[in-house]
Design an enzyme around this catalytic site. Structure first.
Site, PDB file in Angstrom:
ATOM      1  CB  VAL A  43      -1.000   0.049   1.183  1.00 14.45           C
ATOM      2  CG1 VAL A  43      -2.051  -1.035   1.053  1.00 14.45           C
ATOM      3  CG2 VAL A  43      -0.296  -0.020   2.528  1.00 14.45           C
ATOM      4  CG  HIS A  91     -19.717  -2.949  18.602  1.00 12.67           C
ATOM      5  ND1 HIS A  91     -19.651  -2.644  17.267  1.00 12.67           N
ATOM      6  CD2 HIS A  91     -18.743  -3.873  18.821  1.00 12.67           C
ATOM      7  CE1 HIS A  91     -18.689  -3.365  16.707  1.00 12.67           C
ATOM      8  NE2 HIS A  91     -18.110  -4.104  17.630  1.00 12.67           N
ATOM      9  CG  ASP A 110     -20.670  -0.435  15.063  1.00  5.08           C
ATOM     10  OD1 ASP A 110     -21.148  -1.559  15.290  1.00  5.08           O
ATOM     11  OD2 ASP A 110     -20.294   0.338  15.970  1.00  5.08           O
ATOM     12  CG  HIS A 111     -20.184  -6.567  13.461  1.00  5.66           C
ATOM     13  ND1 HIS A 111     -19.211  -6.113  14.303  1.00  5.66           N
ATOM     14  CD2 HIS A 111     -20.720  -7.650  14.069  1.00  5.66           C
ATOM     15  CE1 HIS A 111     -19.149  -6.893  15.368  1.00  5.66           C
ATOM     16  NE2 HIS A 111     -20.056  -7.834  15.248  1.00  5.66           N
TER      17      HIS A 111
HETATM   18  C1  BG6 Z   1     -15.892  -7.047  17.460  1.00  5.00           C
HETATM   19  C2  BG6 Z   1     -14.848  -7.033  18.535  1.00  5.00           C
HETATM   20  O1  BG6 Z   1     -16.086  -5.754  16.952  1.00  5.00           O
HETATM   21  O2  BG6 Z   1     -17.112  -7.543  17.975  1.00  5.00           O
HETATM   22  C3  BG6 Z   1     -14.680  -8.423  19.126  1.00  5.00           C
HETATM   23  O3  BG6 Z   1     -13.621  -6.596  18.003  1.00  5.00           O
HETATM   24  C4  BG6 Z   1     -15.997  -8.985  19.573  1.00  5.00           C
HETATM   25  O4  BG6 Z   1     -13.764  -8.398  20.222  1.00  5.00           O
HETATM   26  C5  BG6 Z   1     -17.039  -8.871  18.472  1.00  5.00           C
HETATM   27  O5  BG6 Z   1     -15.809 -10.333  19.925  1.00  5.00           O
HETATM   28  C6  BG6 Z   1     -18.402  -9.269  18.956  1.00  5.00           C
HETATM   29  O6  BG6 Z   1     -19.292  -9.303  17.879  1.00  5.00           O
HETATM   30  P1  BG6 Z   1     -20.531 -10.266  17.867  1.00  5.00           P
HETATM   31  O7  BG6 Z   1     -21.248  -9.955  16.612  1.00  5.00           O
HETATM   32  O8  BG6 Z   1     -20.004 -11.659  17.949  1.00  5.00           O
HETATM   33  O9  BG6 Z   1     -21.334  -9.936  19.100  1.00  5.00           O
END
Ligand code: BG6
Length: 464
Positions: A60, A214, A151-152
């Site tokens: 990169v 989150h 942010d999943h």
């Molecule tokens: C991530 C963190 O963003 O979310 C992890 O970096 C964590 O440490 C994870 O385990 C938890 O995500 P989920 O979807 O399994 O609740």
């Protein structure tokens, strides 16, 4: 992506160029894609899907090499008729975000006629200052509406349901304030430990890893005012407003209102400090609990309690909204062994099961007059679960549509950092008494004391 392909959202007009420093041929990369499909690799559409993937080894920092990426992108653009639409997906050390964004622009990768969007994986900085620097670097090449910070949690079905529940129901939204709600509790509990991610996690800790992103996102969806319309611009505006009224703690308040923890050994689990690649004297926190206060008309006096940690009793995410009890309990007959009325609680089960539960008081059947709590439940059924996309599947689709609703905007990220930085600052000055909780518990005793001090209890407790 294969799910999107199967659903027909993604069909013929797409191509993916994978890059990393490792050398690989297209075929080797396609083989990795094939493996990642698991059992779906025998699906009749799998090979067609895989043929859309290509690979370029790339450093990169090597400015000249961006030309190779550009030529490859142009070639695939023609082959798959992509009309110049490009999504650049950065999952790499944040140190390089700025470099990459800059070169994508100066070396002409963003010159195509279609849209150009940048997807960024967390962490977005380590604190407000580094995040702001990062943002400045990105903004030289991309406008805010082209940047999609993942942010999943925002891709999860039940997190998106917070808005439906709040703004689609008069009985919910009319009670959604400090007059009727006593407190709100957000719990993101994890059963796993640090696994093989110690080199990242030991430099991050639960505060940066889970709270800054989150939890702050969930809290802002719970606290925000009703958006003018259900659009990304309107929703973001309300989330930012909510975060602006979140009280940023001074030193004394940060120490009282936040507690941290680190797991020791127990229940067949080794201590955090004995995990691979974790220093034996690490003071990194694997647990956080805290109290958040909003200084606004809707929430003043109604705290939001949050907690998250690794190696806890179970893996689940839930939000418990605890309503105030009736001011007078007319059923508390002295001659009766009647249990006092309990608070109504609306629980949103985010994961693993998805649904809502509302705890009400009702008369028990039979002679006399006794009350007892009952639950009204709704859980997503098997068909609903099947129809639920994976968070990343949903979010990648959103990027393709250009819908930023479920991504974190820069103002949200910046207010979240400003809040979290104060806690971090205080913790960095103090020596914690770690380890302080046992794997399989719900964290250190201090997390219970935090809420009990306010004469309240966590709704979710072990062994209740
Ligand atoms: C991530 C963190 O963003 O979310 C992890 O970096 C964590 O440490 C994870 O385990 C938890 O995500 P989920 O979807 O399994 O609740």
């Amino acid at each position: 992506m294969f799910n999107l392909y199967k659903r027909g959202t993604l069909r013929e007009h797409f191509a993916v160029i994978g890059t990393s420093r490792n050398k690989m041929t297209d075929e080797e990369f396609q083989d990795a894609v094939r493996k990642s499909l698991g059992t779906a690799k025998s699906d009749k559409d799998a090979e067609k899907f895989i043929s859309h993937f290509a690979y370029e080894a790339h450093d990169v920092t090597d400015k000249a090499h961006y030309k190779v990426l550009k030529d490859r992108a142009d070639e695939l653009d023609k082959k798959f008729k992509l009309e110049g639409n490009r999504i650049f997906y950065l999952s790499l050390s944040p140190n390089f975000f700025g470099t990459v964004a800059g070169f994508l622009k100066t070396e002409g990768l963003t010159d195509s006629q279609g849209f150009n969007r940048l997807v960024i994986e967390k962490p977005f900085g380590r604190d407000y200052d580094s995040a702001a620097q990062l943002n400045d670097a990105l903004s030289t090449a991309f406008n805010e509406d082209q940047v999609f910070r993942i942010d999943h949690y925002l891709g999860k079905e039940m997190i998106q349901n917070i808005e439906a529940l709040r703004f689609g129901n008069t009985i919910v939204e009319s009670l959604w304030n400090n007059r009727y709600i006593d407190n709100i509790q957000v719990t993101l509990s994890e059963k796993l430990g640090v696994e093989e991610r110690a080199s990242y996690y030991d430099n991050s800790g639960a505060l940066r890893d889970m709270v800054q992103n989150h939890i702050m996102q969930i809290v802002s969806l719970l606290a925000m005012e009703q958006p003018v319309a259900f659009t990304d611009v309107d929703i973001r505006a309300e989330k930012v407003k909510a975060l602006r009224s979140l009280r940023v703690y001074n030193v004394a308040d940060a120490s009282t209102n936040f507690v941290r923890g680190q797991y020791g050994a127990g229940n067949k689990q080794r201590a955090y400090r004995d995990e691979d690649n974790v220093p034996h004297d690490s003071n990194n926190e694997t647990f956080v609990a805290g109290k958040l206060l909003f200084d606004n008309y809707r929430w003043s006096g109604t705290p939001f309690y949050i907690r998250t940690g690794k190696e806890l009793a179970d893996k689940f995410t839930r939000v418990d909204v605890v309503f105030k009890k009736p001011l007078v309990d007319i059923f508390a007959f002295p001659q009766n062994a009647n249990a006092p009325l309990e608070a109504n609680v609306l629980t949103m089960f985010i994961e693993p099961k998805a649904g809502f539960s509302l705890r009400l008081n009702a008369k028990t059947s039979g002679q006399g007059f006794q009350t007892a709590p009952i639950n009204m439940d709704y859980f997503v059924d098997a068909a609903g679960e099947k129809a639920t996309p994976e968070p990343y599947e949903r979010l990648i689709h959103d990027v393709m549509k250009g819908d930023g609703t479920n991504f974190s905007s820069w103002p949200e990220v910046s207010y979240a950092w400003k809040f979290v930085d104060q806690i971090r600052k205080v913790w960095d000055l103090q020596q914690p008494a770690f380890p302080n909780y046992t794997p399989g518990s719900m964290g250190p005793a201090a997390a219970d004391e935090l809420i009990q001090r306010d004469h309240r209890e966590w709704v979710y407790r072990l062994n209740q």
